[in-house]
Design a protein around this motif. Structure first.
Motif, PDB file in Angstrom:
ATOM      1  N   PHE A 141       0.072   3.260   0.644  1.00 51.28           N
ATOM      2  CA  PHE A 141       0.227   3.799  -0.749  1.00 51.28           C
ATOM      3  C   PHE A 141      -0.382   4.960  -0.937  1.00 51.28           C
ATOM      4  CE2 PHE A 141      -1.200   4.252  -5.088  1.00 51.28           C
ATOM      5  CZ  PHE A 141      -0.078   3.926  -5.762  1.00 51.28           C
ATOM      6  N   VAL A 142      -1.454   4.898  -0.630  1.00 54.55           N
ATOM      7  CA  VAL A 142      -2.502   6.126  -0.903  1.00 54.55           C
ATOM      8  C   VAL A 142      -1.759   7.202   0.242  1.00 54.55           C
ATOM      9  CG1 VAL A 142      -4.749   7.000  -0.133  1.00 54.55           C
ATOM     10  CG2 VAL A 142      -4.634   4.911  -0.831  1.00 54.55           C
ATOM     11  N   SER A 143      -1.328   7.178   1.115  1.00 54.75           N
ATOM     12  CA  SER A 143      -1.117   8.331   1.930  1.00 54.75           C
ATOM     13  C   SER A 143       0.617   8.888   1.466  1.00 54.75           C
ATOM     14  CB  SER A 143      -0.343   7.869   3.487  1.00 54.75           C
ATOM     15  OG  SER A 143      -1.728   7.558   3.919  1.00 54.75           O
ATOM     16  N   TRP A 144       1.384   7.873   0.770  1.00 51.08           N
ATOM     17  CA  TRP A 144       2.353   8.361   0.047  1.00 51.08           C
ATOM     18  C   TRP A 144       2.026   9.280  -1.081  1.00 51.08           C
ATOM     19  CZ3 TRP A 144       4.158   5.494  -4.480  1.00 51.08           C
ATOM     20  CH2 TRP A 144       5.352   6.242  -5.121  1.00 51.08           C
ATOM     21  N   VAL A 145       0.937   8.851  -1.965  1.00 49.07           N
ATOM     22  CA  VAL A 145       0.991   9.354  -3.216  1.00 49.07           C
ATOM     23  C   VAL A 145       0.308  10.901  -2.756  1.00 49.07           C
ATOM     24  CG1 VAL A 145      -0.575   9.451  -5.226  1.00 49.07           C
ATOM     25  CG2 VAL A 145       0.543   7.478  -4.548  1.00 49.07           C
ATOM     26  N   GLN A 146      -0.531  10.788  -1.847  1.00 51.65           N
ATOM     27  CA  GLN A 146      -1.366  12.118  -1.402  1.00 51.65           C
ATOM     28  C   GLN A 146      -0.120  13.142  -1.005  1.00 51.65           C
ATOM     29  OE1 GLN A 146      -4.483  10.882   1.048  1.00 51.65           O
ATOM     30  NE2 GLN A 146      -5.861  11.012  -0.378  1.00 51.65           N
ATOM     31  N   GLU A 147       0.650  12.639  -0.210  1.00 50.52           N
ATOM     32  CA  GLU A 147       1.712  13.676   0.341  1.00 50.52           C
ATOM     33  C   GLU A 147       3.197  13.889  -0.771  1.00 50.52           C
ATOM     34  OE1 GLU A 147       2.859  11.712   3.976  1.00 50.52           O
ATOM     35  OE2 GLU A 147       0.965  11.997   4.934  1.00 50.52           O
ATOM     36  N   SER A 148       3.142  12.979  -1.701  1.00 49.59           N
ATOM     37  CA  SER A 148       4.406  13.274  -2.648  1.00 49.59           C
ATOM     38  C   SER A 148       3.795  14.333  -3.755  1.00 49.59           C
ATOM     39  CB  SER A 148       4.799  12.082  -3.223  1.00 49.59           C
ATOM     40  OG  SER A 148       3.596  11.446  -4.235  1.00 49.59           O
ATOM     41  N   LEU A 171       8.023   3.302  -0.654  1.00 49.68           N
ATOM     42  CA  LEU A 171       7.055   2.674   0.270  1.00 49.68           C
ATOM     43  C   LEU A 171       7.961   1.794   1.248  1.00 49.68           C
ATOM     44  CD1 LEU A 171       4.343   1.578  -2.069  1.00 49.68           C
ATOM     45  CD2 LEU A 171       4.137   3.294  -0.291  1.00 49.68           C
ATOM     46  N   VAL A 172       8.887   1.269   0.828  1.00 46.07           N
ATOM     47  CA  VAL A 172       9.910   0.222   1.878  1.00 46.07           C
ATOM     48  C   VAL A 172      10.717   1.008   2.518  1.00 46.07           C
ATOM     49  CG1 VAL A 172      12.041  -1.085   1.464  1.00 46.07           C
ATOM     50  CG2 VAL A 172       9.942  -1.565   0.192  1.00 46.07           C
ATOM     51  N   THR A 173      11.164   2.389   2.220  1.00 47.85           N
ATOM     52  CA  THR A 173      11.888   3.197   3.152  1.00 47.85           C
ATOM     53  C   THR A 173      11.178   3.756   4.195  1.00 47.85           C
ATOM     54  OG1 THR A 173      11.784   4.943   1.158  1.00 47.85           O
ATOM     55  CG2 THR A 173      13.788   3.806   1.610  1.00 47.85           C
ATOM     56  N   GLN A 174       9.765   3.942   3.830  1.00 48.66           N
ATOM     57  CA  GLN A 174       8.772   4.398   4.776  1.00 48.66           C
ATOM     58  C   GLN A 174       8.656   3.505   5.720  1.00 48.66           C
ATOM     59  OE1 GLN A 174       7.141   7.579   5.154  1.00 48.66           O
ATOM     60  NE2 GLN A 174       6.884   6.552   7.217  1.00 48.66           N
ATOM     61  N   ARG A 175       8.455   2.125   5.645  1.00 47.66           N
ATOM     62  CA  ARG A 175       8.293   0.898   6.263  1.00 47.66           C
ATOM     63  C   ARG A 175       9.345   0.748   7.154  1.00 47.66           C
ATOM     64  NH1 ARG A 175       4.356  -3.972   4.667  1.00 47.66           N
ATOM     65  NH2 ARG A 175       2.320  -2.714   4.914  1.00 47.66           N
ATOM     66  N   MET A 176      10.684   0.896   6.737  1.00 53.07           N
ATOM     67  CA  MET A 176      11.961   1.004   7.226  1.00 53.07           C
ATOM     68  C   MET A 176      12.024   1.997   8.526  1.00 53.07           C
ATOM     69  SD  MET A 176      14.617   0.019   4.442  1.00 53.07           S
ATOM     70  CE  MET A 176      16.283   0.164   5.351  1.00 53.07           C
ATOM     71  N   PRO A 233       1.543  -7.313   0.747  1.00 53.96           N
ATOM     72  CA  PRO A 233       0.693  -6.501  -0.086  1.00 53.96           C
ATOM     73  C   PRO A 233      -0.517  -5.496   0.454  1.00 53.96           C
ATOM     74  CG  PRO A 233       0.734  -8.792  -0.575  1.00 53.96           C
ATOM     75  CD  PRO A 233       1.382  -8.438   0.595  1.00 53.96           C
ATOM     76  N   ASP A 234      -0.447  -5.368   1.833  1.00 51.65           N
ATOM     77  CA  ASP A 234      -1.160  -4.523   2.342  1.00 51.65           C
ATOM     78  C   ASP A 234      -0.673  -2.976   2.692  1.00 51.65           C
ATOM     79  OD1 ASP A 234       0.621  -4.630   4.306  1.00 51.65           O
ATOM     80  OD2 ASP A 234      -0.648  -5.031   5.858  1.00 51.65           O
ATOM     81  N   ILE A 235       0.580  -2.767   1.958  1.00 51.03           N
ATOM     82  CA  ILE A 235       1.206  -1.665   1.674  1.00 51.03           C
ATOM     83  C   ILE A 235       0.450  -0.665   0.721  1.00 51.03           C
ATOM     84  CG2 ILE A 235       3.010  -1.934  -0.033  1.00 51.03           C
ATOM     85  CD1 ILE A 235       5.182  -0.951   1.672  1.00 51.03           C
ATOM     86  N   LEU A 236      -0.369  -1.518  -0.113  1.00 52.50           N
ATOM     87  CA  LEU A 236      -0.736  -0.516  -1.338  1.00 52.50           C
ATOM     88  C   LEU A 236      -2.240  -0.089  -0.842  1.00 52.50           C
ATOM     89  CD1 LEU A 236      -0.266  -2.905  -4.438  1.00 52.50           C
ATOM     90  CD2 LEU A 236       0.815  -0.816  -3.654  1.00 52.50           C
ATOM     91  N   THR A 237      -2.508  -0.082   0.585  1.00 50.45           N
ATOM     92  CA  THR A 237      -3.656   0.242   0.973  1.00 50.45           C
ATOM     93  C   THR A 237      -3.479   1.514   1.536  1.00 50.45           C
ATOM     94  OG1 THR A 237      -3.665  -0.867   3.017  1.00 50.45           O
ATOM     95  CG2 THR A 237      -4.725  -1.865   1.118  1.00 50.45           C
ATOM     96  N   ASP A 238      -3.413   1.798   2.796  1.00 53.15           N
ATOM     97  CA  ASP A 238      -3.179   3.056   3.660  1.00 53.15           C
ATOM     98  C   ASP A 238      -1.973   3.689   3.032  1.00 53.15           C
ATOM     99  OD1 ASP A 238      -5.607   2.676   4.549  1.00 53.15           O
ATOM    100  OD2 ASP A 238      -4.896   2.002   6.502  1.00 53.15           O
TER     101      ASP A 238
END
Length: 818
Positions: A680-687, A634-639, A673-678
């Motif tokens: 997180f969901v997008s990452w899990v679905q695409e991973s 998640l952090v690397t995606q935001r970076m 913490p808002d990283i766990l909304t859209d």
């Protein structure tokens, strides 16, 4: 509670110079009063005998009077391990025979021959020792109603080991079914390491529909305290505690000296790879050719039984083992237990320590062997927790829908069922008290048709409701297919390793085996093997003297418990407490304190520094590997979104290190913490995580079958099938019950969402960011990890090989310190 001990039992105890302990008598009293019981007692306190004491009493002539002994299946014993069931059988037969009680005792597991399994259903023993999976299969037969009608008691051993997971879900559903078949059934659970006995009382109690008020039906029996364990930490005699690594190869000479000095040493490792690696290293220095064995779950049944028998007879000087032997196995001649690597939890350590001496009045001796400096701190924290009698454990969570689907199918295999009656039965277990009619209808629809998107395919039609509202199998062959494929433990697909004469050594994972070619060598089951050929699902080998690699396994990592993580964090800021640490560990922390800061219980430390023309940030979360891996993605995606050009990240249980081509000046926005909304969901679905979870729940739920008569699908075939179905459901039925189950798994088990959320919440008001000119001492252990994760998008190739000593030298330089 007081109970009158039958003279047959009292005399047997007296003849051995023993006494019936208070907690054993209380277990008998609880049974006599009609209560269920949870026994929490130290290792060596006679828990197993306490659990069986009411059963033995039921067969004593002094209690029977003129009545005939009980007929049929009287008591079920359920354990998480096959080895434990066989060990209990050995230790239970002796008192039964010496008391002259007319009790027949047998075991049943996946290793039991089919003819014996068939006979056990028609002519059962009085006591049957089994596992949750074998019990569920027994309940899938039509004759299960007759088989279990006479059941008086079920004894669940080492309940802490599986009650909070999917095996516990399966057992909870089996308990509900057994209670419906035999309303007089008494439930008994045993454990030495419960942090929350009240939670386990609730789990054990049969509930009224949706009601959790039945805990009073479960007596809590606490055992007499035993001698405190003696735990020590092994340190290098001349070298320094290593910066990185987990294998603790440095300790092999000292470990061998321990083996030579003791009668029998039991050496625990956290993985099968490390078991093989440690065994091989021990054998290389075994100049006295001492008898040393190895035991783990991938070895053949024959190999495991041979080693277990040799240990029971006192023929081995040492045994290297995984968790396949850390629960309840009673070998009284073990005088030292060794834990290679970090224990990951105080309860797990206490369980393993208890294998030594196995007597309540004598201390168990254990030696912890840390692989690196953080593991030393973890070992010290675990030792302190054991000394203080503190336990840790997992919290209960709602039962899995994939397990519920498997159980519904098992019930249909046994007999047609009424859905309202089955739902009431299911809701009588705490794990599934949350299931309402709407959820149950979704599960039924899935078992019946595969779900809306798959209902056009006949292969997914397994049950059907007739005009009277009763559910039944669509075809009798569905029962056989269910029994071939039912189960909860989903390991990586395995290939048999055999000699040309047919003798099996065990199994290796398919992903390892497919990379082999004739002439390659690998070490397995304690010997070097050369590949002759690969055929079907087998690796044909012969013995070899060539150097050999060791198979790797993709099993789940043992997570660092929150309790132990909190203890490590507290130790880091307890500067007076550092005096008890080795000089090099104390120096490591002192230089860290001078150069930067130390992470404590009340802050989240993030360090940023340049190294080798990259910019690194290290997040000290102490949240465990799964949560740190998730945070890294998640952090690397935001970076990436912020143009910081991330390269890769590495994680261990304690920290996360991320590098990029641009520095992170403020990590707070990366951790909101808002990283766990859209996101997180997008990452899990695409991973791959959701696909991996779906693969497992599809197998458990019965949607995809691994086994067919005379043939087993390869891992690639299973993956291909589940990926196709996953894509269909994701597009046409995104609310499918198995997608929901997969999401639950991905959130809780694969990403550890709860601990990740705690880290992000802490970052809001407790974040401490320190910018440094070079790598800090505390960052070295995570910086020297080999095999970093690279990102699939926006990634910069990481060609850098980090050298431990050069990094450590830079981190520990003190020439610029005051």
């Amino acid at each position: 509670m007081q109970a009158e001990i039958p003279p047959e039992i009292a005399d047997w105890f007296a003849g051995r110079g023993w006494r019936v302990r208070r907690h054993q008598a209380e277990m008998l009293a609880a049974a006599d009063s009609g209560k269920h019981a949870l026994l929490v007692a130290d290792t060596g306190a006679g828990k197993t005998l306490g659990g069986f004491l009411p059963t033995l009493a039921d067969f004593c002539p002094s209690r029977l009077g003129d009545a005939a002994p009980p007929e049929g299946l009287h008591t079920l014993y359920v354990s998480p391990l096959k080895a434990l069931a066989h060990d209990v059988q050995r230790n239970l037969v002796t008192p039964v025979e010496e008391m002259g009680l007319p009790i027949r005792i047998e075991t049943r597991s996946g290793d039991t021959p089919s003819d014996r399994k068939k006979r056990q259903r028609s002519k059962p023993p009085h006591i049957l020792l089994t596992t949750p999976e074998s019990l569920s299969l027994l309940l899938s037969y039509p004759d299960s109603f007759d088989l279990f009608a006479s059941l008086k008691r079920i004894v669940i051993d080492e309940v802490h080991a599986f009650a909070t997971g999917k095996r516990g879900d399966l057992l909870a559903l089996s308990l509900a079914r057994l209670q419906a078949i035999a309303p007089q059934l008494q439930r008994v659970a045993l454990s030495a390491t419960l942090a929350n006995p009240e939670g386990f009382r609730e789990w054990l109690a049969p509930l009224k529909t949706g009601d959790v008020g039945e805990i009073d039906t479960v007596a809590l029996v606490e055992g007499e305290p035993g001698a405190p364990a003696e735990v020590e930490i092994l340190l290098p005699e001349e070298e320094r505690v290593p910066w990185g690594g987990h294998a603790a190869t440095w300790a092999i000479p000292q470990l061998y000296d321990l083996v030579r000095a003791n009668r029998t040493t039991l050496i625990f490792t956290n993985t099968r790879f490390l078991a093989e690696y440690t065994f091989q290293n021990l054998w290389d220095v075994n100049e006295d050719t001492l008898p040393i064995g190895i035991h783990h779950g991938s070895l053949s049944r024959e190999a495991r039984r041979k080693v277990e028998g040799a240990m029971a007879r006192g023929e081995l000087r040492a045994l290297v083992a995984t968790a396949s032997l850390d629960l309840g196995v009673d070998w009284g001649d073990i005088d030292c237990v060794v834990q290679m690597g970090a224990p990951k939890g105080s309860s797990r350590l206490l369980q393993r320590v208890g294998r030594a001496n196995h007597r309540l009045d004598q201390p168990s001796r254990a030696v912890l062997v840390p692989g690196n400096r953080f593991e030393f701190l973890e070992a010290q924290a675990a030792k302190d927790a054991v000394d203080a009698g503190m336990r840790d454990g997992e919290e209960f969570r709602p039962g899995g829908l994939d397990v519920l689907a498997q159980h519904v199918m098992a019930c249909a295999c046994a007999a047609p069922f009424d859905e309202d009656e089955l739902l009431a039965e299911i809701r009588s277990s705490l794990a599934y008290a949350w299931v309402d009619e709407t959820v149950f209808q979704r599960v039924l629809e899935f078992v019946a048709t595969g779900g809306y998107a798959l209902k056009a395919y006949d292969k997914f039609r397994r049950i059907v409701r007739d005009r009277s509202g009763t559910w039944r199998l669509t075809h009798p062959e569905n029962a056989a297919r269910h029994r071939l494929n039912a189960g909860i433990i989903i390991d990586g697909e395995m290939l048999q390793v055999r000699f040309r004469n047919g003798r099996s050594l065990g199994k290796v994972e398919e992903r390892f085996a497919i990379a082999l070619k004739p002439g390659d060598t690998f070490s397995f089951a304690g010997q070097a093997l050369e590949v002759e050929q690969l055929r079907d699902m087998e690796v044909i080998v012969r013995a070899s003297k060539k150097s050999a690699m060791i198979p790797s396994y993709g099993g789940a990592r043992m997570p660092l418990t929150t309790h132990l993580a909190d203890r490590v964090r507290a130790m880091l800021v307890d500067r007076p407490g550092w005096a008890r640490f080795p000089d090099d560990v104390r120096e490591w922390l002192e230089v860290q304190d001078w150069r930067s800061q130390l992470p404590g219980p009340d802050n989240l430390l993030v360090e940023s520094f340049p190294h080798a023309q990259r910019h690194y940030s290290v997040y000290y979360t102490f949240a465990g590997w799964n949560a740190n891996q998730s945070l890294g993605m998640l952090v690397t995606q935001r970076m990436e979104d912020r143009g910081l050009m991330p390269g890769a990240f590495v994680a261990n249980d304690y920290s996360l290190a991320v590098w990029g081509l641009k520095p992170v000046k403020d990590p707070a926005p990366l951790l909101s913490p808002d990283i766990l909304t859209d996101e997180f969901v997008s990452w899990v679905q695409e991973s791959h995580l959701l696909r991996r979870s779906f693969r497992e729940v599809a197998v458990i739920g019965g949607l995809v079958e691994r086994q067919q008569p005379g043939k087993r699908k390869s891992g690639k075939q299973v993956t291909f099938s589940t990926d196709l179905i996953y894509d269909v459901l994701k597009k046409y039925e995104p609310d499918h019950v198995l997608l929901e189950a997969a999401w639950a798994d991905a959130r809780e088990r694969l990403t550890d969402i709860g601990r990740l959320q705690t880290v992000l919440e802490q970052s809001q008001d407790q974040l401490v960011h320190v910018e440094l000119e070079r790598v800090s001492p505390l960052a070295v252990p995570v910086m020297v990890i080999i095999g970093r994760e690279s990102l699939p998008q926006g990634a910069v190739d990481d060609e850098l090989l980090l050298e431990a000593e050069s990094i450590a030298a830079a981190a520990m330089r003190v020439d610029d310190l005051p």
